[in-house]
Write a protein that holds these residues in place. Structure first.
Motif, PDB file in Angstrom:
ATOM      1  N   PHE A 153      -4.821 -16.809   7.476  1.00  0.00           N
ATOM      2  CA  PHE A 153      -6.057 -16.593   6.225  1.00  0.00           C
ATOM      3  C   PHE A 153      -5.579 -16.717   4.929  1.00  0.00           C
ATOM      4  N   ASP A 154      -4.451 -15.741   4.590  1.00  0.00           N
ATOM      5  CA  ASP A 154      -4.017 -15.790   3.290  1.00  0.00           C
ATOM      6  C   ASP A 154      -3.713 -17.167   2.516  1.00  0.00           C
ATOM      7  N   GLY A 183      -4.343  -3.971  13.304  1.00  0.00           N
ATOM      8  CA  GLY A 183      -3.688  -4.747  12.202  1.00  0.00           C
ATOM      9  C   GLY A 183      -4.957  -5.198  11.380  1.00  0.00           C
ATOM     10  N   VAL A 196      -6.052  -8.005  10.308  1.00  0.00           N
ATOM     11  CA  VAL A 196      -7.100  -8.832  10.532  1.00  0.00           C
ATOM     12  C   VAL A 196      -8.265  -8.321  11.642  1.00  0.00           C
ATOM     13  N   CYS A 229      -7.433  -0.203   9.946  1.00  0.00           N
ATOM     14  CA  CYS A 229      -6.980  -1.604  10.317  1.00  0.00           C
ATOM     15  C   CYS A 229      -5.848  -1.766   9.499  1.00  0.00           C
ATOM     16  N   HIS A 264       6.626   0.353  11.870  1.00  0.00           N
ATOM     17  CA  HIS A 264       5.037   0.205  11.363  1.00  0.00           C
ATOM     18  C   HIS A 264       4.126  -0.273  12.247  1.00  0.00           C
ATOM     19  N   GLU A 314       0.807  -1.041   0.030  1.00  0.00           N
ATOM     20  CA  GLU A 314      -0.069  -0.054  -0.068  1.00  0.00           C
ATOM     21  C   GLU A 314       0.830   1.141  -0.140  1.00  0.00           C
ATOM     22  N   ASN A 328     -11.841  -7.896  10.558  1.00  0.00           N
ATOM     23  CA  ASN A 328     -12.687  -9.233  10.483  1.00  0.00           C
ATOM     24  C   ASN A 328     -13.715  -9.174  11.494  1.00  0.00           C
ATOM     25  N   SER A 382      -1.674  -8.822  12.065  1.00  0.00           N
ATOM     26  CA  SER A 382      -1.627  -8.398  10.668  1.00  0.00           C
ATOM     27  C   SER A 382      -1.280  -9.674   9.893  1.00  0.00           C
ATOM     28  N   GLY A 383      -0.560  -9.256   8.633  1.00  0.00           N
ATOM     29  CA  GLY A 383      -0.313 -10.193   7.854  1.00  0.00           C
ATOM     30  C   GLY A 383       1.170 -10.881   8.209  1.00  0.00           C
ATOM     31  N   GLY A 384       1.996  -9.840   8.909  1.00  0.00           N
ATOM     32  CA  GLY A 384       3.414 -10.443   9.173  1.00  0.00           C
ATOM     33  C   GLY A 384       3.289 -10.782  10.766  1.00  0.00           C
ATOM     34  N   PRO A 429      -5.663 -10.483  -1.789  1.00  0.00           N
ATOM     35  CA  PRO A 429      -5.276 -11.011  -0.565  1.00  0.00           C
ATOM     36  C   PRO A 429      -6.424 -11.870  -0.209  1.00  0.00           C
TER      37      PRO A 429
END
Ligand code: KG4
Ligand code: ZN
Length: 351
Positions: A166-167, A267, A269, A298, A111, A12, A272, A136-138, A178
């Motif tokens: 999730f991914d 983050g 997620v 988020c 971050h 992003e 959701n 988050s993703g990481g 994603p």
């Protein structure tokens, strides 16, 4: 004090202007999702190149929308890590250079501190201390937050992050990248209880997570079956249920352990809705209140980087002329607000 912020740590590109008294004046975002979708995940080199193309126009748009010029700014904040190193460097180089050209101080923001402070952009911000569930993703972490820059990790993931789980399972279901939001969308049509996936580490004390087993469990469930809409929805429903229950139980356990009565969930997620609903009832049972960023903050954005940057610049933190960017950067290594001195910021002296 008015801050321009730039975010570019993953896929992003974003810019925002935050004013210490008037609040958020502008935030602009360009998502690279369409660019990476054909590859099924983020391609780092493509991400960096696209940030180079998109960041400056976003900065111009954010400043115009905020009715601000460089002369109205007190500093420039940027995501300095953790993130994809090439992507992070593009925003860092741009932000540091703009600050130099405009004669303004710059500050490199963590971050995850951005994600943690995102709820401070809302009208009813969380009190300190609180427990934060950062998903988050990481990252998947439970953090004791005593103040800005005062973070103690209570629990972390041993393997995959919740967003990653999730991914990856979404990918097994043939959903586009994603996968998180896509999986959540189709899970709504699934029937609960058709599949039941393991909730790793839930039966053990402690606040650690492990999500890598979910991929294998999903692979087993899909074996020998035709992947139709019904199956996809039922599996998605069970995956979401397993991740959400694990996160909810551990977050409640962290509230119990700390005795705190405020919980921040942030983050990607935290967008959701099933997670939000379950966390809300678990927190209520513990007499705690839950604080979230608004849905659009988020996932990655520059408004949260501006919030962290504003606090750090206000406390007198300044970075040297070096361009700071780190792929890895533990959040607990951050210095408490204002403790880092005038030039040496969180381990960087820059020049
Ligand atoms: O915070 P973020 O934008 O980027 C990182 O810093 O990692 O988080 C992105 C992650 C992705 O894994 C994405 O699938 C997940 O957040 N995500 C969701 C939802 N929206 C985003 N996961 C589940 N349900 C959602 N609604
Ligand atoms: Zn993020």
């Amino acid at each position: 004090m008015r801050v321009l912020a730039i975010e570019s740590s993953c896929d992003e590109s974003a810019a925002a202007v935050l004013d210490g008294t008037r609040g958020l004046l502008a935030h602009e975002l360009y998502s690279q999702v369409a660019l990476h979708r054909v590859y099924g995940g983020v391609v780092p080199e493509l991400a960096s190149r696209d940030h180079v193309r998109k960041l400056l126009p976003l900065v111009r748009r954010a400043l115009a929308a905020a009715g601000s010029g460089p002369g109205d700014l007190s500093g420039v904040a940027y995501t300095a890590g953790p993130g994809l190193i090439g992507a992070t460097l593009t925003g860092a180089a741009l932000a540091r250079s703009l600050a130099y050209a405009w004669g303004l101080p710059a500050v490199g923001v963590h971050h995850l501190e951005g994600h943690l402070l995102a709820p401070l952009l809302e009208p009813d911000p969380p009190p300190f201390p609180h427990v934060a569930l950062l998903v988050s993703g990481g990252h998947t972490q439970l953090i004791e937050v005593h103040g800005i820059g005062q973070y103690r990790i209570l629990g972390d993931t041993r393997d995959d992050a919740a967003g990653e789980a999730f991914d990856k399972t979404a990918k097994l279901l043939g959903l586009p990248y994603p996968g998180g939001p896509e999986l959540a969308r189709i899970a709504a049509d699934g029937t609960e209880g058709v599949f039941h996936f393991p909730r790793p580490m839930l039966d053990r004390p402690g606040l650690e997570f492990s999500f890598s087993g979910l991929k294998t469990a999903v692979l087993h469930a899909l074996r020998g079956r035709e992947l139709d809409e019904r199956l996809r929805a039922d599996v998605a429903c069970a995956v979401q249920a397993a991740i959400v229950e694990t996160l909810t139980v551990k977050a409640a356990r962290a509230l119990e352990q700390t005795g705190f009565n405020a919980l921040v969930v942030s983050g990607g997620v935290s967008a959701n809705l099933t997670l939000r609903a379950q966390i809300a009832s678990a927190a209520a049972r513990h007499g705690a209140r839950v604080y979230y960023p608004r849905i659009e903050f988020c996932t990655d954005n520059a408004a949260m980087i501006a919030m962290a940057g504003l606090h750090r610049l206000r406390a007198g933190e300044r970075q040297g002329l070096g361009i700071a960017a780190r792929a890895q950067w533990p959040v607990e290594s951050l210095a408490p607000l204002g403790a880092a001195g005038a030039r040496h910021v969180n381990g960087w002296d820059g020049d």
